[in-house]
Design a protein around this motif. Structure first.
Motif, PDB file in Angstrom:
ATOM      1  N   SER A 115       0.818  -1.218   0.000  1.00  0.00           N
ATOM      2  CA  SER A 115       0.000   0.000   0.000  1.00  0.00           C
ATOM      3  C   SER A 115       0.844   1.257   0.000  1.00  0.00           C
ATOM      4  CB  SER A 115      -0.922  -0.014   1.216  1.00  0.00           C
ATOM      5  OG  SER A 115      -0.136   0.004   2.379  1.00  0.00           O
ATOM      6  N   LEU A 116       0.264   2.307  -0.583  1.00  0.00           N
ATOM      7  CA  LEU A 116       0.937   3.606  -0.609  1.00  0.00           C
ATOM      8  C   LEU A 116       0.816   4.226   0.770  1.00  0.00           C
ATOM      9  CD1 LEU A 116       2.078   6.178  -2.094  1.00  0.00           C
ATOM     10  CD2 LEU A 116      -0.302   6.842  -2.351  1.00  0.00           C
ATOM     11  N   LEU A 117       1.900   4.658   1.318  1.00  0.00           N
ATOM     12  CA  LEU A 117       1.818   5.333   2.609  1.00  0.00           C
ATOM     13  C   LEU A 117       1.539   6.803   2.376  1.00  0.00           C
ATOM     14  CD1 LEU A 117       2.097   5.322   5.694  1.00  0.00           C
ATOM     15  CD2 LEU A 117       4.509   5.793   5.364  1.00  0.00           C
ATOM     16  N   ARG A 118       2.462   7.486   1.794  1.00  0.00           N
ATOM     17  CA  ARG A 118       2.262   8.924   1.588  1.00  0.00           C
ATOM     18  C   ARG A 118       3.303   9.474   0.636  1.00  0.00           C
ATOM     19  NH1 ARG A 118       3.952   8.513   6.689  1.00  0.00           N
ATOM     20  NH2 ARG A 118       2.030   9.229   7.624  1.00  0.00           N
ATOM     21  N   LYS A 119       3.009  10.660   0.206  1.00  0.00           N
ATOM     22  CA  LYS A 119       3.998  11.388  -0.572  1.00  0.00           C
ATOM     23  C   LYS A 119       4.710  12.346   0.357  1.00  0.00           C
ATOM     24  CE  LYS A 119       1.924  11.088  -5.066  1.00  0.00           C
ATOM     25  NZ  LYS A 119       1.644  11.770  -6.321  1.00  0.00           N
ATOM     26  N   THR A 120       5.938  12.643   0.037  1.00  0.00           N
ATOM     27  CA  THR A 120       6.677  13.617   0.825  1.00  0.00           C
ATOM     28  C   THR A 120       7.649  14.308  -0.125  1.00  0.00           C
ATOM     29  OG1 THR A 120       7.993  13.938   2.842  1.00  0.00           O
ATOM     30  CG2 THR A 120       8.532  12.017   1.507  1.00  0.00           C
ATOM     31  N   GLU A 121       8.086  15.491   0.239  1.00  0.00           N
ATOM     32  CA  GLU A 121       9.020  16.159  -0.663  1.00  0.00           C
ATOM     33  C   GLU A 121      10.423  15.571  -0.525  1.00  0.00           C
ATOM     34  OE1 GLU A 121       7.234  20.501  -1.655  1.00  0.00           O
ATOM     35  OE2 GLU A 121       8.199  20.319   0.296  1.00  0.00           O
ATOM     36  N   ILE A 122      10.882  15.471   0.723  1.00  0.00           N
ATOM     37  CA  ILE A 122      12.228  14.925   0.939  1.00  0.00           C
ATOM     38  C   ILE A 122      12.152  13.800   1.964  1.00  0.00           C
ATOM     39  CG2 ILE A 122      14.590  15.414   1.748  1.00  0.00           C
ATOM     40  CD1 ILE A 122      14.157  18.329   0.880  1.00  0.00           C
ATOM     41  N   ALA A 123      12.681  12.640   1.611  1.00  0.00           N
ATOM     42  CA  ALA A 123      12.820  11.567   2.590  1.00  0.00           C
ATOM     43  C   ALA A 123      14.268  11.553   3.052  1.00  0.00           C
ATOM     44  CB  ALA A 123      12.461  10.226   1.969  1.00  0.00           C
ATOM     45  N   VAL A 124      14.449  11.588   4.362  1.00  0.00           N
ATOM     46  CA  VAL A 124      15.793  11.454   4.923  1.00  0.00           C
ATOM     47  C   VAL A 124      15.870  10.079   5.562  1.00  0.00           C
ATOM     48  CG1 VAL A 124      17.476  12.363   6.558  1.00  0.00           C
ATOM     49  CG2 VAL A 124      15.970  13.945   5.338  1.00  0.00           C
ATOM     50  N   VAL A 125      16.810   9.252   5.086  1.00  0.00           N
ATOM     51  CA  VAL A 125      16.932   7.887   5.590  1.00  0.00           C
ATOM     52  C   VAL A 125      18.080   7.838   6.594  1.00  0.00           C
ATOM     53  CG1 VAL A 125      17.248   5.471   4.974  1.00  0.00           C
ATOM     54  CG2 VAL A 125      16.083   7.020   3.388  1.00  0.00           C
ATOM     55  N   ASP A 164       6.421  -2.463  11.962  1.00  0.00           N
ATOM     56  CA  ASP A 164       5.531  -3.472  12.550  1.00  0.00           C
ATOM     57  C   ASP A 164       5.157  -4.561  11.537  1.00  0.00           C
ATOM     58  OD1 ASP A 164       5.591  -1.932  14.836  1.00  0.00           O
ATOM     59  OD2 ASP A 164       3.801  -0.807  14.264  1.00  0.00           O
ATOM     60  N   GLU A 165       6.146  -4.993  10.777  1.00  0.00           N
ATOM     61  CA  GLU A 165       5.957  -6.054   9.779  1.00  0.00           C
ATOM     62  C   GLU A 165       4.966  -5.686   8.686  1.00  0.00           C
ATOM     63  OE1 GLU A 165       5.485  -9.870  11.617  1.00  0.00           O
ATOM     64  OE2 GLU A 165       7.283  -9.592  12.826  1.00  0.00           O
ATOM     65  N   GLN A 166       4.722  -4.400   8.526  1.00  0.00           N
ATOM     66  CA  GLN A 166       3.856  -3.920   7.449  1.00  0.00           C
ATOM     67  C   GLN A 166       4.728  -3.172   6.453  1.00  0.00           C
ATOM     68  OE1 GLN A 166       0.085  -2.975   7.396  1.00  0.00           O
ATOM     69  NE2 GLN A 166      -0.099  -4.943   8.452  1.00  0.00           N
ATOM     70  N   ALA A 167       4.644  -3.573   5.195  1.00  0.00           N
ATOM     71  CA  ALA A 167       5.414  -2.874   4.169  1.00  0.00           C
ATOM     72  C   ALA A 167       4.571  -1.765   3.558  1.00  0.00           C
ATOM     73  CB  ALA A 167       5.855  -3.856   3.097  1.00  0.00           C
ATOM     74  N   ARG A 168       5.160  -0.633   3.369  1.00  0.00           N
ATOM     75  CA  ARG A 168       4.477   0.505   2.754  1.00  0.00           C
ATOM     76  C   ARG A 168       5.425   1.162   1.755  1.00  0.00           C
ATOM     77  NH1 ARG A 168       0.897   2.595   6.989  1.00  0.00           N
ATOM     78  NH2 ARG A 168      -0.349   0.774   7.547  1.00  0.00           N
ATOM     79  N   VAL A 169       4.850   2.029   0.948  1.00  0.00           N
ATOM     80  CA  VAL A 169       5.687   2.750  -0.008  1.00  0.00           C
ATOM     81  C   VAL A 169       5.652   4.239   0.294  1.00  0.00           C
ATOM     82  CG1 VAL A 169       6.064   3.340  -2.424  1.00  0.00           C
ATOM     83  CG2 VAL A 169       5.384   1.035  -1.806  1.00  0.00           C
ATOM     84  N   LEU A 170       6.794   4.825   0.270  1.00  0.00           N
ATOM     85  CA  LEU A 170       6.920   6.264   0.488  1.00  0.00           C
ATOM     86  C   LEU A 170       7.379   6.876  -0.828  1.00  0.00           C
ATOM     87  CD1 LEU A 170       7.014   8.568   2.674  1.00  0.00           C
ATOM     88  CD2 LEU A 170       9.386   7.927   3.066  1.00  0.00           C
ATOM     89  N   TYR A 171       6.669   7.917  -1.256  1.00  0.00           N
ATOM     90  CA  TYR A 171       7.011   8.593  -2.509  1.00  0.00           C
ATOM     91  C   TYR A 171       7.674   9.934  -2.247  1.00  0.00           C
ATOM     92  CZ  TYR A 171       4.752   5.538  -5.907  1.00  0.00           C
ATOM     93  OH  TYR A 171       4.443   4.490  -6.728  1.00  0.00           O
ATOM     94  N   PRO A 172       8.974   9.986  -2.152  1.00  0.00           N
ATOM     95  CA  PRO A 172       9.626  11.274  -1.974  1.00  0.00           C
ATOM     96  C   PRO A 172      10.048  11.847  -3.332  1.00  0.00           C
ATOM     97  CG  PRO A 172      11.172   9.516  -1.494  1.00  0.00           C
ATOM     98  CD  PRO A 172       9.959   8.877  -2.078  1.00  0.00           C
ATOM     99  N   GLU A 173      10.134  13.165  -3.387  1.00  0.00           N
ATOM    100  CA  GLU A 173      10.662  13.775  -4.613  1.00  0.00           C
ATOM    101  C   GLU A 173      12.190  13.772  -4.603  1.00  0.00           C
ATOM    102  OE1 GLU A 173       8.596  17.476  -5.621  1.00  0.00           O
ATOM    103  OE2 GLU A 173       6.922  16.735  -4.402  1.00  0.00           O
ATOM    104  N   ARG A 174      12.744  13.864  -3.412  1.00  0.00           N
ATOM    105  CA  ARG A 174      14.190  13.759  -3.256  1.00  0.00           C
ATOM    106  C   ARG A 174      14.474  12.832  -2.062  1.00  0.00           C
ATOM    107  NH1 ARG A 174      13.211  15.983  -7.133  1.00  0.00           N
ATOM    108  NH2 ARG A 174      13.989  17.936  -8.029  1.00  0.00           N
ATOM    109  N   LEU A 200      22.700  10.001  -9.310  1.00  0.00           N
ATOM    110  CA  LEU A 200      21.266  10.101  -9.589  1.00  0.00           C
ATOM    111  C   LEU A 200      20.790  11.431  -9.004  1.00  0.00           C
ATOM    112  CD1 LEU A 200      19.932   6.508  -8.777  1.00  0.00           C
ATOM    113  CD2 LEU A 200      20.634   7.460 -10.974  1.00  0.00           C
ATOM    114  N   PRO A 201      20.286  12.320  -9.823  1.00  0.00           N
ATOM    115  CA  PRO A 201      20.036  13.694  -9.367  1.00  0.00           C
ATOM    116  C   PRO A 201      19.033  13.818  -8.223  1.00  0.00           C
ATOM    117  CG  PRO A 201      19.590  13.458 -11.741  1.00  0.00           C
ATOM    118  CD  PRO A 201      20.016  12.120 -11.252  1.00  0.00           C
ATOM    119  N   ASN A 202      18.157  12.838  -8.047  1.00  0.00           N
ATOM    120  CA  ASN A 202      17.190  12.939  -6.945  1.00  0.00           C
ATOM    121  C   ASN A 202      17.721  12.363  -5.631  1.00  0.00           C
ATOM    122  OD1 ASN A 202      17.069  10.366  -8.218  1.00  0.00           O
ATOM    123  ND2 ASN A 202      15.215   9.918  -7.061  1.00  0.00           N
TER     124      ASN A 202
END
Lengths: 374, 165
Positions: free
Chosen positions: A9-19, A112-122, A298-300
């Motif tokens: 499932s899609l979690l959310r969009k975000t502008e910048i993801a910091v890992v 919590d053993e749930q996989a999600r997708v995060l859509y960051p722009e950078r 990779l520019p992003n």
């Protein structure tokens, strides 16, 4: 690596993801939200701060950059600033692991053993480093630890790793962890170092020496002794060519052997994203190529902290600021760029300017192949 | 030697030491920091302007012992725990060495401890005259040790009798 995302499932969009929420990641996130970007900070641990959460000693560096402040006190300041200044533009996901990067720039995350997708722009990868291992007979015995693990046991969980320790490596980590072991009431039999000179700051070394701990340069471990766990360690002298000198073996009565023999950048995600990498021993191994904005091939994707080359927390924080600044700039949040960029670069150059920064400068030179990198 | 063992050489210690004349005037800080590293809090710690302003953060600190009043604020501000205050005027036969001490439990005032030299060897017995542990010292307490005059430039730490550091 290409894989299917079906059923996730899609979690959310975000502008910048910091890992990674260590010194570099926290600083990157703070700078980016200050510039006006929306940031999602992801960390696999339940508390933010990365390695800072166990650095009970006072930091070196510039007074402007937390010098004389204890590492353990820094995350609280950064997190408070993030919460205050970030408002609803900062989202912190703890206990959350980034499992993979997709070609469309999205991240697969797990909580919590749930996989999600995060859509960051950078994306800013600030994933840190892992400890290096040393090959010797018996290195798989219980009681052989990485220095970082010992520090976590003691300073995060309050657990004594053992009663008498042999520390291998007289870089700053080996010296600092030895000091903290003594503070915790654990005996340190000796610190041994293969090189002919102490690698860490000599004030740390002197502090440990006056506590009565010998530092033996040009020494290495021959083997760990013990049946079920470490019961002793055999060490010996090395000649100027790093060859063992027969007849110099001595056995130390220890139940812990602690390895502080360097770090390697944690580049799995950067590899998986297919960022171009270069092998630079001075920076700890493979590191992603990047420009002066901390932007990879990779520019992003941006990098900051130890993943971009092993250094220390003060410079990691400044590299984080630079990555956060330019990732935000790339999205159109470009306030005060000239002044901030000049300030961060000046601070970084100051830290790296002296003889202690020679190795880093050399490594960056190799990484850039003559071009300019941060 | 320092870079092989962690123990400063006698020449380095001598270079950092205040003159006999300055020692006679009262407490004074000694800065035993001999390596160029990126670190600068000491220059901001000193209110007297005795620790000279750095040109570069990698500068080794330079202290003007004449301008130092021995207040000791710098002791717990040095991340390397490399600053000490020496007071040769404490008494006829003893002087004070004020050392940063980050080990617990702290000693008691009046306790006799074993003074340790820069290599961690026993130098002499030392009496704990004062233990400063105010909040402003930020968990780096400063312990005042009374030691014979000839140990003032030797003692830089101590061990509590009975084994504890």
């Amino acid at each position: 690596m290409r894989c299917s995302r079906e059923g996730v499932s899609l979690l959310r969009k975000t502008e910048i993801a910091v890992v990674g929420g260590g010194p570099a990641g926290l600083s990157a996130a703070l700078t980016a939200v200050r510039q006006g970007a929306n940031v999602t900070l992801v960390d696999r641990d339940p508390i933010l701060g990365g390695q800072l959460v166990k650095q009970t000693h006072m930091f070196f560096g510039s007074k402007r950059q937390y010098a004389a402040i204890r590492g353990i006190d820094i995350p609280a300041e950064l997190i408070a600033a993030l919460e205050k200044e970030g408002g609803d533009r900062i989202n912190m996901l703890l206990d959350t692991t980034v499992l993979g990067y997709y070609d469309d720039g999205s991240l697969l995350i797990e909580k919590d053993e749930q996989a999600r997708v995060l859509y960051p722009e950078r994306v800013i990868f600030a994933t840190g480093a892992a400890e290096k291992m040393l090959p010797f007979p018996g290195n798989d015995l219980p009681g052989v630890y990485g220095a970082g693990a010992v520090q976590t046991l003691m300073n995060v969980y309050g657990i004594k790793p053992g009663n008498r320790v042999l520390m291998i490596g007289a870089g700053n980590i080996g010296l600092i962890v030895s000091y903290q072991l003594v503070q915790a009431g654990v005996e340190v039999a000796a610190i041994i170092e293969g090189a002919p000179k102490i690698g860490g700051y000599l004030v740390h070394a002197s502090k440990i020496r006056r506590a009565g701990i010998p530092i033996l340069t040009s020494h290495t471990i021959v083997e760990a002794k013990g049946a079920e766990s470490v019961e002793g360690a055999v060490i010996c002298k090395l000649d100027e060519n790093w060859n063992s000198i027969p007849g110099t073996e001595q056995t130390l009565d220890v139940d812990v052997i602690c390895l502080a023999v360097g770090l390697s950048p944690l580049t799995e995600l950067v590899w998986q994203a297919c960022c171009e990498q270069v092998y630079v021993p001075e920076l700890g191994g493979y590191v992603p190529k990047r420009n002066e904005r901390m932007q990879t091939s990779l520019p992003n994707i941006y990098v900051a902290g130890d993943v971009a080359g092993i250094e220390e927390a003060s410079s990691a924080m400044i590299c984080g600021k630079i990555a956060g600044l330019y990732a935000a700039d790339d999205l159109g949040y470009s306030n005060n760029m000239e002044q901030l960029s000049a300030e961060f670069n000046r601070e970084l150059n100051e830290l790296r300017a002296g003889e202690a920064g020679a190795k880093i400068r050399q490594g960056l030179e190799k990484l850039s192949g003559g071009g300019r990198v941060c | 030697m320092l870079e092989k063992t962690g123990v400063p050489t006698p020449e380095q210690v001598k270079r950092a030491a205040p003159t006999e004349d300055r020692l006679k005037k009262g407490p004074v800080a000694v800065v035993e920091c001999f390596q160029s590293i990126p670190c600068d809090p000491c220059q901001y710690a000193c209110n007297q302007g005795a620790i000279k302003e750095f040109v570069d953060i990698n500068d080794v600190p330079i202290i003007d012992h004449e301008e130092c009043n021995g207040c000791g604020i710098c002791i717990s501000q040095c991340p390397g725990l490399a600053i000490f205050v020496i007071d040769a005027t404490y008494s006829e036969d003893k002087g004070l060495v004020k050392v940063p001490h980050e080990y617990t439990p702290l000693p008691e005032k009046g306790e006799v401890v074993t003074g340790l030299d820069m290599a961690g060897n026993e130098a002499c017995d030392a009496e704990v005259v004062k233990v400063q542990s105010a909040k402003s010292l930020d968990r780096t307490p400063v312990v005042w040790l009374a030691v014979p005059h000839d140990c003032l430039m030797k003692v830089r730490g101590f061990r509590r009798k009975g084994g504890a550091e």
